[in-house]
Design a protein around this motif. Sequence first.
Motif, mmCIF file in Angstrom:
data_model
loop_
_atom_site.group_PDB
_atom_site.id
_atom_site.type_symbol
_atom_site.label_atom_id
_atom_site.label_comp_id
_atom_site.label_asym_id
_atom_site.label_seq_id
_atom_site.Cartn_x
_atom_site.Cartn_y
_atom_site.Cartn_z
ATOM 1 N N TYR A 60 0.838 -1.200 0.000
ATOM 2 C CA TYR A 60 0.000 0.000 0.000
ATOM 3 C C TYR A 60 0.878 1.258 0.000
ATOM 4 C CZ TYR A 60 -2.990 3.742 1.650
ATOM 5 O OH TYR A 60 -3.638 4.941 1.774
ATOM 6 N N LEU A 61 1.873 1.275 0.878
ATOM 7 C CA LEU A 61 2.760 2.442 0.962
ATOM 8 C C LEU A 61 3.537 2.646 -0.327
ATOM 9 C CD1 LEU A 61 4.091 2.045 4.608
ATOM 10 C CD2 LEU A 61 2.510 3.780 3.760
ATOM 11 N N LEU A 62 3.979 1.567 -0.941
ATOM 12 C CA LEU A 62 4.727 1.691 -2.192
ATOM 13 C C LEU A 62 3.845 2.230 -3.315
ATOM 14 C CD1 LEU A 62 6.814 -1.599 -2.091
ATOM 15 C CD2 LEU A 62 7.717 0.724 -1.963
ATOM 16 N N GLU A 63 2.578 1.837 -3.320
ATOM 17 C CA GLU A 63 1.670 2.286 -4.374
ATOM 18 C C GLU A 63 1.166 3.703 -4.154
ATOM 19 O OE1 GLU A 63 -0.256 -2.008 -5.705
ATOM 20 O OE2 GLU A 63 -1.392 -0.685 -4.397
ATOM 21 N N LYS A 64 0.925 4.089 -2.912
ATOM 22 C CA LYS A 64 0.242 5.357 -2.630
ATOM 23 C C LYS A 64 1.150 6.471 -2.134
ATOM 24 C CE LYS A 64 -3.715 3.348 -3.386
ATOM 25 N NZ LYS A 64 -4.339 3.429 -4.651
ATOM 26 N N GLU A 65 2.239 6.139 -1.500
ATOM 27 C CA GLU A 65 3.088 7.147 -0.869
ATOM 28 C C GLU A 65 4.416 7.256 -1.611
ATOM 29 O OE1 GLU A 65 2.226 9.033 1.790
ATOM 30 O OE2 GLU A 65 0.269 8.059 1.884
ATOM 31 N N GLY A 66 4.592 8.345 -2.362
ATOM 32 C CA GLY A 66 5.845 8.562 -3.079
ATOM 33 C C GLY A 66 7.018 8.768 -2.149
ATOM 34 N N SER A 67 6.775 9.390 -1.017
ATOM 35 C CA SER A 67 7.866 9.651 -0.078
ATOM 36 C C SER A 67 8.391 8.345 0.537
ATOM 37 C CB SER A 67 7.403 10.595 1.021
ATOM 38 O OG SER A 67 6.342 10.018 1.762
ATOM 39 N N TYR A 68 7.551 7.317 0.593
ATOM 40 C CA TYR A 68 7.995 6.032 1.139
ATOM 41 C C TYR A 68 9.068 5.424 0.234
ATOM 42 C CZ TYR A 68 7.807 1.363 3.168
ATOM 43 O OH TYR A 68 8.137 0.185 3.768
ATOM 44 N N ILE A 69 8.828 5.479 -1.067
ATOM 45 C CA ILE A 69 9.815 4.956 -2.014
ATOM 46 C C ILE A 69 11.116 5.749 -1.903
ATOM 47 C CG2 ILE A 69 10.346 4.646 -4.463
ATOM 48 C CD1 ILE A 69 7.353 4.140 -4.897
ATOM 49 N N GLU A 70 10.982 7.070 -1.780
ATOM 50 C CA GLU A 70 12.166 7.909 -1.649
ATOM 51 C C GLU A 70 12.947 7.557 -0.383
ATOM 52 O OE1 GLU A 70 13.335 12.618 -1.123
ATOM 53 O OE2 GLU A 70 11.322 12.093 -1.811
ATOM 54 N N ASN A 71 12.255 7.361 0.713
ATOM 55 C CA ASN A 71 12.929 6.994 1.969
ATOM 56 C C ASN A 71 13.656 5.665 1.849
ATOM 57 O OD1 ASN A 71 12.224 9.290 3.343
ATOM 58 N ND2 ASN A 71 10.327 8.422 4.155
ATOM 59 N N ILE A 72 13.034 4.693 1.191
ATOM 60 C CA ILE A 72 13.689 3.396 1.001
ATOM 61 C C ILE A 72 14.941 3.559 0.134
ATOM 62 C CG2 ILE A 72 13.458 1.128 -0.085
ATOM 63 C CD1 ILE A 72 10.576 1.090 0.848
ATOM 64 N N ALA A 73 14.825 4.331 -0.944
ATOM 65 C CA ALA A 73 15.982 4.560 -1.821
ATOM 66 C C ALA A 73 17.112 5.243 -1.060
ATOM 67 C CB ALA A 73 15.560 5.395 -3.024
#
Length: 91
Positions: A60-73
Amino acid sequence: MKMFYSQKVPVVIAVIIILIFLVGNNNFRNLIRQYQEIYRLKQERFEIEKKNAKLKREIYLLEKEGSYIENIARRELGVISKDEVEYRFRK
């Protein structure tokens, strides 16, 4: 004193017969093993359901939250943006 022993003898014999029945009976031992297997499988199912809920949340976070992907990167790959400066400290 003799009456005390005569009252205990039937109880002791009954306990011995029950123990022989329980220990010597293969079906009873199989039943106990199956209950243990059911308990183990329920525990395993609980752990899998917990892991599944965590993965669903991450999807859900990967699909809806762009900042989550950025934080993981940033955290896992060390990605920084063009206008940022990276500081590294020695330990």
